[in-house]
Every structure is written in structure tokens, then in C-alpha cells.
Write a protein that holds these residues in place. Sequence first.
Motif, PDB file in Angstrom:
ATOM      1  N   ASP A   1      -0.951  -6.040  -0.117  1.00 13.65           N
ATOM      2  CA  ASP A   1      -2.564  -5.008   0.510  1.00 13.65           C
ATOM      3  C   ASP A   1      -2.831  -6.087   1.344  1.00 13.65           C
ATOM      4  O   ASP A   1      -4.360  -5.518   0.884  1.00 13.65           O
ATOM      5  CB  ASP A   1      -2.622  -4.511  -0.929  1.00 13.65           C
ATOM      6  CG  ASP A   1      -2.009  -3.514  -0.585  1.00 13.65           C
ATOM      7  OD1 ASP A   1      -0.347  -2.600  -0.485  1.00 13.65           O
ATOM      8  OD2 ASP A   1      -1.817  -2.211  -1.840  1.00 13.65           O
TER       9      ASP A   1
ATOM     10  N   GLN B   1      -5.534  -4.048   3.724  1.00 13.98           N
ATOM     11  CA  GLN B   1      -6.537  -2.902   3.688  1.00 13.98           C
ATOM     12  C   GLN B   1      -7.903  -4.016   2.688  1.00 13.98           C
ATOM     13  O   GLN B   1      -8.483  -3.045   1.523  1.00 13.98           O
ATOM     14  CB  GLN B   1      -5.483  -1.907   3.087  1.00 13.98           C
ATOM     15  CG  GLN B   1      -5.163  -1.826   1.276  1.00 13.98           C
ATOM     16  CD  GLN B   1      -4.481  -1.349   0.926  1.00 13.98           C
ATOM     17  OE1 GLN B   1      -3.372  -0.025   1.676  1.00 13.98           O
ATOM     18  NE2 GLN B   1      -3.766  -0.720  -0.345  1.00 13.98           N
TER      19      GLN B   1
ATOM     20  N   LYS C   1       2.902  -4.757 -10.914  1.00 13.79           N
ATOM     21  CA  LYS C   1       3.132  -4.183  -9.237  1.00 13.79           C
ATOM     22  C   LYS C   1       3.957  -3.265  -9.123  1.00 13.79           C
ATOM     23  O   LYS C   1       5.282  -3.726  -9.055  1.00 13.79           O
ATOM     24  CB  LYS C   1       3.078  -5.007  -9.050  1.00 13.79           C
ATOM     25  CG  LYS C   1       1.805  -5.907  -8.712  1.00 13.79           C
ATOM     26  CD  LYS C   1       0.617  -5.406  -8.824  1.00 13.79           C
ATOM     27  CE  LYS C   1       0.078  -4.250  -7.369  1.00 13.79           C
ATOM     28  NZ  LYS C   1      -1.335  -3.176  -7.290  1.00 13.79           N
TER      29      LYS C   1
ATOM     30  N   GLU D   1     -10.281  -1.966  -3.068  1.00 11.32           N
ATOM     31  CA  GLU D   1      -9.391  -3.953  -3.004  1.00 11.32           C
ATOM     32  C   GLU D   1     -10.707  -4.687  -2.408  1.00 11.32           C
ATOM     33  O   GLU D   1     -10.538  -4.710  -0.781  1.00 11.32           O
ATOM     34  CB  GLU D   1      -8.305  -3.235  -2.402  1.00 11.32           C
ATOM     35  CG  GLU D   1      -7.471  -3.012  -3.008  1.00 11.32           C
ATOM     36  CD  GLU D   1      -5.949  -2.700  -2.485  1.00 11.32           C
ATOM     37  OE1 GLU D   1      -5.456  -2.384  -4.107  1.00 11.32           O
ATOM     38  OE2 GLU D   1      -5.290  -2.952  -2.266  1.00 11.32           O
TER      39      GLU D   1
ATOM     40  N   CYS E   1      -5.488  -6.241  -5.102  1.00 12.95           N
ATOM     41  CA  CYS E   1      -4.383  -5.249  -5.338  1.00 12.95           C
ATOM     42  C   CYS E   1      -3.574  -5.620  -6.693  1.00 12.95           C
ATOM     43  O   CYS E   1      -3.948  -5.033  -8.098  1.00 12.95           O
ATOM     44  CB  CYS E   1      -3.329  -5.383  -4.219  1.00 12.95           C
ATOM     45  SG  CYS E   1      -2.366  -4.263  -4.380  1.00 12.95           S
TER      46      CYS E   1
ATOM     47  N   ARG F   1     -10.889  -4.226 -10.973  1.00 16.11           N
ATOM     48  CA  ARG F   1      -9.631  -3.789 -10.679  1.00 16.11           C
ATOM     49  C   ARG F   1      -9.029  -4.942 -10.736  1.00 16.11           C
ATOM     50  O   ARG F   1      -9.208  -5.759 -10.013  1.00 16.11           O
ATOM     51  CB  ARG F   1      -9.475  -2.702  -9.642  1.00 16.11           C
ATOM     52  CG  ARG F   1      -9.520  -3.276  -8.464  1.00 16.11           C
ATOM     53  CD  ARG F   1      -8.499  -2.626  -7.329  1.00 16.11           C
ATOM     54  NE  ARG F   1      -7.363  -2.562  -7.606  1.00 16.11           N
ATOM     55  CZ  ARG F   1      -5.716  -2.169  -7.352  1.00 16.11           C
ATOM     56  NH1 ARG F   1      -6.250  -0.702  -6.872  1.00 16.11           N
ATOM     57  NH2 ARG F   1      -5.375  -2.352  -7.612  1.00 16.11           N
TER      58      ARG F   1
ATOM     59  N   HIS G   1      -5.899   2.359  -0.601  1.00 13.87           N
ATOM     60  CA  HIS G   1      -4.328   2.796  -0.600  1.00 13.87           C
ATOM     61  C   HIS G   1      -4.650   4.578   0.350  1.00 13.87           C
ATOM     62  O   HIS G   1      -4.107   4.350   1.706  1.00 13.87           O
ATOM     63  CB  HIS G   1      -3.858   3.312  -1.661  1.00 13.87           C
ATOM     64  CG  HIS G   1      -3.835   1.644  -2.067  1.00 13.87           C
ATOM     65  ND1 HIS G   1      -4.728   1.533  -3.326  1.00 13.87           N
ATOM     66  CD2 HIS G   1      -3.044   0.891  -2.435  1.00 13.87           C
ATOM     67  CE1 HIS G   1      -4.080   0.083  -4.065  1.00 13.87           C
ATOM     68  NE2 HIS G   1      -3.147   0.134  -3.579  1.00 13.87           N
TER      69      HIS G   1
HETATM   70 MN    MN Z   1      -2.656  -2.221  -3.897  1.00 14.42          MN
END
Ligand code: MN
Length: 337
Positions: free
Chosen positions: A309, A312, A131, A298, A102, A126, A272
Motif C-alpha cells: 500500500d 496510498q 496481512k 496509512e 500498512c 496502526r 484504503h
Molecule cells: Mn493497507
Amino acid sequence: MIIIMKRNASDTQVNNVVARVEQRGCHVHLSEGEERVIIGVVGNGRPIDPVQFERMSGVERAVPVLRPFKLASREFHPQDTIVKINGVSVGGKELVVMAGPCAVEDRDQILEAAHAVKGAGAKALRGGAFKPRTSPYSFQGLGTEGLKLLAAAREETGLPVVTEVMAPEMVPLVSTYADILQIGARNMQNYALLHAVGEAQRPVLLKRGMMSTMEELLMAAEYILSHGNDRVILCERGIRTFEPYTRNTIDINAVPLLKILTHLPVIVDPSHGTGKRELVAPVSRAAVAAGADGLIIEVHPHPEEAMSDGAQSLRPEQFRELMDGLQRVAEAVDRTL
Ligand code: MN
Ligand code: PEP
């Protein structure tokens, strides 16, 4: 567009509308029925806002015939757009998986993540340097230092990097380091930012706002396209619904619907979109089966220590398994991975 005049509209009112249509560079096709006049507007190729006619006296309704987005529409550009980024093509037969944490947290974390996702077959890295957090007290990203670490990870792995840009004045800085500029869900309708990335020399990953319709997403893309940047990738990342078990609800309809409405590539963010690690692989398979051109996922070397995050984020080995499982789905829909 068709302009329907009121039943008792006077000749002057009709003439005023005709004059305004012609002022806008369009032609008029007049249909004088028994009960009312209907004015067909033959456009000059540019979409016209019906509101300016609805306000005029004697007008009952103005009905657009064409879609309000033009450059993004499939009618305007029937063949699929393939967005090319340093040797990676998004929108062709080959699926593109972008993966990474993330947020960029430190050098070891981003390098470890970059090597792991590359090893598993990801085509881009990524990682957020800036953020957008709900709380001002949460980790806001490493900023410029994070951009430099992403560039270092690209240097080591050759993976192009995608990272979020949150403000128009940051576009030049982020463009210096990033290969793809990400517009986050919260900024999908930040029109000054869309304008700025529309003038940037970088492809844009445009994420759907968490409460946005398809048309709003495509109008946001239209802003970028209309400012001269034709490299736009759309991303379905889930919308807010009444369901609290998941962070968002992936709108799987969006994938085939966008493929009909637009020529732009469409990817899905199951991280997400679900908020739950255990849902990421099955939803990824669903996205590919539905026709997505890629995924953004992620992955964190140690999700339990992630600064954002973590719940996830996949562990590297889980990401590898996901990629293996995706292979057969890709083949089933005649795509390669
Ligand atoms: Mn994220
Ligand atoms: C992200 O990609 O880390 C992110 C913040 O995504 P979204 O804008 O979709 O919430």
C-alpha cells in the motif's frame, strides 16, 4: 413483528402460528379483519427471525417492525458509546486519529513511523503484522515478530497499537500485544472470528466489508456485542464500485447514517477508501465534516519502499500537514483534535 396470514388461512393455521409465537416467549396481539388475520408479535426484547414464521402454512408474510440489530441500535442505547483504550477515548468530543504503516516491516520502519505520527498528533499506532493479501505470493506480514515490534513501538511512544487479527485461534496471541483488535474488511462476516473477538478483553475496530450494506455491518457488530464485548468501533473504509480511478469509493453517507442507527463510534479510513495518497487529506476533511469520530491513516517513512500500500501511504510531513488542515474542520464541527 407483524405476521400477515393468507386470505384463506384456516383457524388451525392461525392457531399454529400463535402457538409458535408463544413458544418463543412472546405475546400475541390478534387482529381479525374481514379479509384476513394479522398477528402482532409483542416481543420479549430479543429480535425474532421472521423466516421461521414465513415458512409456516397459511402465512403470507412476516414483517419485522424493529431493526434486526438490537445491542448496536441507537434505540437500545440512546447515548453515544465512548470506547476507552489506555487513556484514549473514541467517540467523545475529541477526534482520534490512528496512523502508521500498512504493515510492520522492520524495527526502524515501525519506530520511525510511530515517532512521526505521534509527533503530528496521532493517538494510536496502526500496523499490520498478519496481512490479508489478495496474492499468496505478496508479503504476508512479519507475524509474531511484527506484534513484538508494535509492542516495542508502544513502549517507546506510549501510543496504543491497533493491528489486524485474521483467525479465531489467533485472538489470544494478538490480544497479548495489541490494544485494539482490527477485523479487516475481508473478514467482516467471518462469524467465528466475530465470536472470538466478542469474548476477548480488547476493544475491536470493525471495518466494513467492501461489499457490505450498513445492516450487514451492524449485524457483524451485533455478533461482537452479543458475545459480551461492548467496545466496538466501526470503520467505513470504502466500498467497491464501478469506478477504477480509485481503489474503493468512500461512502460518506455511511458516517451520518451510522450515527443515526447506532451509538457506536464511527471512524473513516481514507487510505484504503481512496488508494491514492493525494486524496487522503481532502477525504479526511470530508469525513470529519460529516461527523466521523476519527480516522485511520496509512503513513510510511518511505512510501516508495513500502511492502504494501505504498501508493496510498503518506510521508510523515504530508501527515503533519493533514493534521494541521484538519484542525479548522474539527473546530467548525465543534470537535477537538
Ligand atoms: Mn493497507
Ligand atoms: C488494512 O488496514 O491494512 C487493511 C487491510 O484494511 P481493509 O481490511 O480495510 O482492506
